[in-house]
Design a protein around this motif. Structure first.
Motif, PDB file in Angstrom:
ATOM      1  N   LEU A 353       0.827  -1.209   0.000  1.00 43.35           N
ATOM      2  CA  LEU A 353       0.000   0.000   0.000  1.00 43.35           C
ATOM      3  C   LEU A 353       0.858   1.254   0.000  1.00 43.35           C
ATOM      4  O   LEU A 353       0.469   2.285  -0.586  1.00 43.35           O
ATOM      5  CB  LEU A 353      -0.946  -0.024   1.204  1.00 43.35           C
ATOM      6  N   ARG A 355       3.471   1.668  -1.586  1.00 42.61           N
ATOM      7  CA  ARG A 355       3.995   1.910  -2.934  1.00 42.61           C
ATOM      8  C   ARG A 355       2.981   2.642  -3.804  1.00 42.61           C
ATOM      9  O   ARG A 355       3.236   2.911  -4.977  1.00 42.61           O
ATOM     10  CB  ARG A 355       4.411   0.586  -3.581  1.00 42.61           C
ATOM     11  N   HIS A 356       1.835   2.938  -3.219  1.00 45.05           N
ATOM     12  CA  HIS A 356       0.782   3.677  -3.916  1.00 45.05           C
ATOM     13  C   HIS A 356       0.533   5.020  -3.244  1.00 45.05           C
ATOM     14  O   HIS A 356       1.161   5.343  -2.237  1.00 45.05           O
ATOM     15  CB  HIS A 356      -0.516   2.849  -3.955  1.00 45.05           C
ATOM     16  N   ARG A 357      -0.404   5.772  -3.824  1.00 45.11           N
ATOM     17  CA  ARG A 357      -0.760   7.069  -3.275  1.00 45.11           C
ATOM     18  C   ARG A 357      -2.179   7.020  -2.739  1.00 45.11           C
ATOM     19  O   ARG A 357      -2.988   6.173  -3.136  1.00 45.11           O
ATOM     20  CB  ARG A 357      -0.658   8.166  -4.345  1.00 45.11           C
ATOM     21  N   GLY A 359      -5.851   7.557  -2.590  1.00 41.08           N
ATOM     22  CA  GLY A 359      -6.798   7.635  -3.704  1.00 41.08           C
ATOM     23  C   GLY A 359      -6.646   6.524  -4.711  1.00 41.08           C
ATOM     24  O   GLY A 359      -7.580   6.273  -5.499  1.00 41.08           O
ATOM     25  N   ASP A 360      -5.501   5.834  -4.720  1.00 42.00           N
ATOM     26  CA  ASP A 360      -5.292   4.750  -5.674  1.00 42.00           C
ATOM     27  C   ASP A 360      -6.187   3.556  -5.340  1.00 42.00           C
ATOM     28  O   ASP A 360      -6.477   3.273  -4.175  1.00 42.00           O
ATOM     29  CB  ASP A 360      -3.842   4.269  -5.647  1.00 42.00           C
ATOM     30  N   THR A 361      -6.609   2.842  -6.384  1.00 40.85           N
ATOM     31  CA  THR A 361      -7.316   1.570  -6.217  1.00 40.85           C
ATOM     32  C   THR A 361      -6.300   0.438  -6.326  1.00 40.85           C
ATOM     33  O   THR A 361      -5.485   0.404  -7.254  1.00 40.85           O
ATOM     34  CB  THR A 361      -8.409   1.401  -7.281  1.00 40.85           C
ATOM     35  N   VAL A 362      -6.351  -0.470  -5.354  1.00 39.26           N
ATOM     36  CA  VAL A 362      -5.343  -1.523  -5.258  1.00 39.26           C
ATOM     37  C   VAL A 362      -6.038  -2.861  -5.029  1.00 39.26           C
ATOM     38  O   VAL A 362      -7.035  -2.944  -4.301  1.00 39.26           O
ATOM     39  CB  VAL A 362      -4.376  -1.244  -4.077  1.00 39.26           C
ATOM     40  N   THR A 363      -5.521  -3.905  -5.634  1.00 37.87           N
ATOM     41  CA  THR A 363      -5.939  -5.274  -5.336  1.00 37.87           C
ATOM     42  C   THR A 363      -4.750  -5.998  -4.703  1.00 37.87           C
ATOM     43  O   THR A 363      -3.637  -5.979  -5.250  1.00 37.87           O
ATOM     44  CB  THR A 363      -6.387  -6.007  -6.607  1.00 37.87           C
ATOM     45  N   THR A 382     -10.031  -5.837  -3.234  1.00 35.51           N
ATOM     46  CA  THR A 382      -9.815  -4.627  -4.026  1.00 35.51           C
ATOM     47  C   THR A 382     -10.408  -3.458  -3.258  1.00 35.51           C
ATOM     48  O   THR A 382     -11.522  -3.547  -2.735  1.00 35.51           O
ATOM     49  CB  THR A 382     -10.472  -4.743  -5.403  1.00 35.51           C
ATOM     50  N   GLN A 384      -9.529   1.018  -1.901  1.00 31.80           N
ATOM     51  CA  GLN A 384      -8.892   2.312  -2.107  1.00 31.80           C
ATOM     52  C   GLN A 384      -7.983   2.656  -0.926  1.00 31.80           C
ATOM     53  O   GLN A 384      -8.324   2.409   0.240  1.00 31.80           O
ATOM     54  CB  GLN A 384      -9.961   3.398  -2.252  1.00 31.80           C
ATOM     55  N   VAL A 385      -6.824   3.214  -1.235  1.00 31.32           N
ATOM     56  CA  VAL A 385      -5.937   3.726  -0.200  1.00 31.32           C
ATOM     57  C   VAL A 385      -6.483   5.071   0.269  1.00 31.32           C
ATOM     58  O   VAL A 385      -6.592   6.010  -0.532  1.00 31.32           O
ATOM     59  CB  VAL A 385      -4.499   3.895  -0.733  1.00 31.32           C
TER      60      VAL A 385
END
Length: 498
Positions: A353, A355-357, A359-363, A382, A384-385
């Motif tokens: 997580l 490694r993301h920003r 608002g990003d959607t992540v699975t 899946t 959102q951060v």
């Protein structure tokens, strides 16, 4: 001339069923502070050290504080970690031996190193070998101590907490300090005796919000007003330690110079221990399945505060992994939304997580990575951060007020209408700032899952519309028969019926 007192804190509660070892880095993650640094951090908060310092100021002592070492409950303490921390304490005792008048220690009482079953007894034996048989040693213990005969043989004074949730750490430190001072002044000759019963723990694990258990501690306080009785400590024990001396104990510290105190102390100890045994079936918690808890959460009216769900079995404060997924899966399957879940201890997911920003959607796969047999395997989700943080927080409640800790790299991951607090460093839920700091506000939720057995009540129960308790089947499950005990002397309650 002022008395010279050596002080130290060395605290760990060891779950012998947990994989791996608790190493020095695990202490660093929580507290591994030397001397003045420890005093700066813990000297004026609700901690035993603060109570030691209070007692010392009142009596005019010179205090040499060696170390404050704490780690979140977990696997057995590694030999390297134990020897390092014990070495700091013993080296100071050796250095100051010729000027010392007493030693005051903040211990847990359920520490199990990798090389023996009784960490506190081992530390006390090492100290006693350095300072000789006469020097007064006073010890504070957690209410969940497994107090062994070896411990009682090496120290004169024992004082345990009398509250669960634990909110009396500083007062416990003061109490022990006052008794040590009496011993050093030769105003009393303290001795401690022990009573024990063959059961994993007290029926309610020492909960002082349960009337029949609270009555035990009320009796203990009343006995302490009796002539010659200096401290009465009821230790509920720690069911997740498979050791030969397991089980609840009553310790009574008495003045051996007071006529009749020894016999009275024995009567007090055995009487309280008998009550613990007689009440062994009086369990107050109603342990819900994940599905039952999820159904309540889905339909809960939070107009008077959120539903707080204690994931009892996955309590990091009992050494559970804190990554069980059974309850989260049940909430998602039930369609329960508007909730929070704290924490999910998953360093791998936290790193993904981060490694993301925001608002990003992540699975990603979340939780269940330590032992799927206890509490479920990983969930592929899946979402959102919604928050990223270094994990630092400062408590403001009755247990952690003023104390700063860190969860390490931390994220809030929103999936299926549930905000999951994903953390790197283990810790149980003790304080509202453990969620508020990361943007999770209980007042805005329908439900909030907290990984804790009982301590959460001090801060979270006052803001809850209702509290329920769930057995997710994780490592600290109340179903003790699911853990493979091998060291207990049998028969032993509740694994065996009497």
């Amino acid at each position: 001339m002022a008395f010279h007192v050596l002080t130290a804190e060395f605290v760990h509660e060891s779950n012998t069923f947990k994989k791996g070892e608790t190493g020095l880095d695990d202490f660093r993650d929580s507290a591994l502070d030397l001397g003045a640094a420890a005093v700066d951090r813990f000297g004026d908060v609700n901690a035993e050290l603060a109570g030691f310092l209070d007692a010392g100021r009142a009596a005019g002592w010179k205090i040499t504080h060696t170390i404050s070492a704490h780690a979140t409950p977990g696997a057995r303490v590694s030999r390297a970690a134990f020897d390092h921390i014990a070495g700091v304490i013993c080296d100071a005792a050796r250095q100051h031996r010729d000027t010392l008048d007493g030693i005051l220690l903040g211990l847990h009482g359920a520490m199990v190193p990798a090389f023996c079953e009784d960490g506190e007894g081992e530390l006390l034996a090492r100290l006693r070998a350095i300072v000789g048989p006469e020097m007064p040693i006073a010890v504070t213990l957690d209410l969940h101590a497994i107090a062994t005969p070896a411990m009682v043989a090496q120290a004169q004074v024992f004082v345990s907490y009398k509250t669960y949730p634990h909110v009396d750490m500083r007062e416990t430190g003061r109490h022990a300090g006052r008794l040590l001072d009496a011993a050093m002044r030769k105003a009393a000759r303290p001795v401690t005796l022990r009573a024990h019963r063959p059961m994993l723990d007290e029926a309610n694990a020492g909960r002082t919000d349960v009337p029949q258990t609270a009555a035990l501690y009320a009796r203990a306080r009343a006995h302490e007003d009796e002539p010659g009785i200096m401290a009465v400590s009821i230790n509920a024990a720690f069911a997740e330690a498979d050791v030969a001396e397991a089980g609840p104990t009553v310790l009574v510290t008495y003045d051996a110079d007071h006529p009749g105190a020894s016999a009275r102390a024995r009567a007090i100890a055995e009487g309280l221990a008998d009550t613990i045994w007689e009440q062994r079936d009086s369990v107050s918690n109603d342990f819900l399945t994940p599905a039952a808890a999820a159904a309540i959460a889905r339909d809960f009216d939070a107009s008077h505060g959120p539903l707080v769900i204690a994931d009892y079995a996955d309590n990091p404060g009992a050494g559970a992994y804190g990554d069980a997924t059974a309850l989260l899966a049940a909430l998602l399957e039930a369609g329960a939304t508007g909730g929070g879940f704290a924490p999910m201890i998953d360093p791998e997911a936290a790193a993904v997580l981060h490694r993301h920003r925001v608002g990003d959607t992540v699975t990603l796969d979340i939780g269940g990575k330590q032992d799927a047999n206890f509490g479920g395997g990983p969930l592929r989700l899946t979402g959102q951060v919604v928050h990223l943080s270094d994990g630092s927080f400062t408590g403001d409640g009755p247990i952690l007020g003023g104390i700063t800790h860190s969860f390490g790299p931390t994220a809030v991951f929103r999936s299926g209408g549930i905000d999951v607090l994903v953390v790197t460093i283990p810790g149980q839920m003790l304080d509202l700032q453990q969620v508020r700091t990361f943007g999770i506000e209980p007042a805005n939720l329908r439900f909030l899952v907290v990984k804790s057995m009982q301590h959460f009540r001090a801060a979270f129960e006052p803001v809850a519309g209702k509290v329920i308790v769930c057995d997710s089947g994780a490592l600290a499950t109340p179903q003790a028969h699911l853990r493979p005990y091998t060291r207990l002397p049998r028969p032993f309650w509740p694994l065996d019926r009497f």
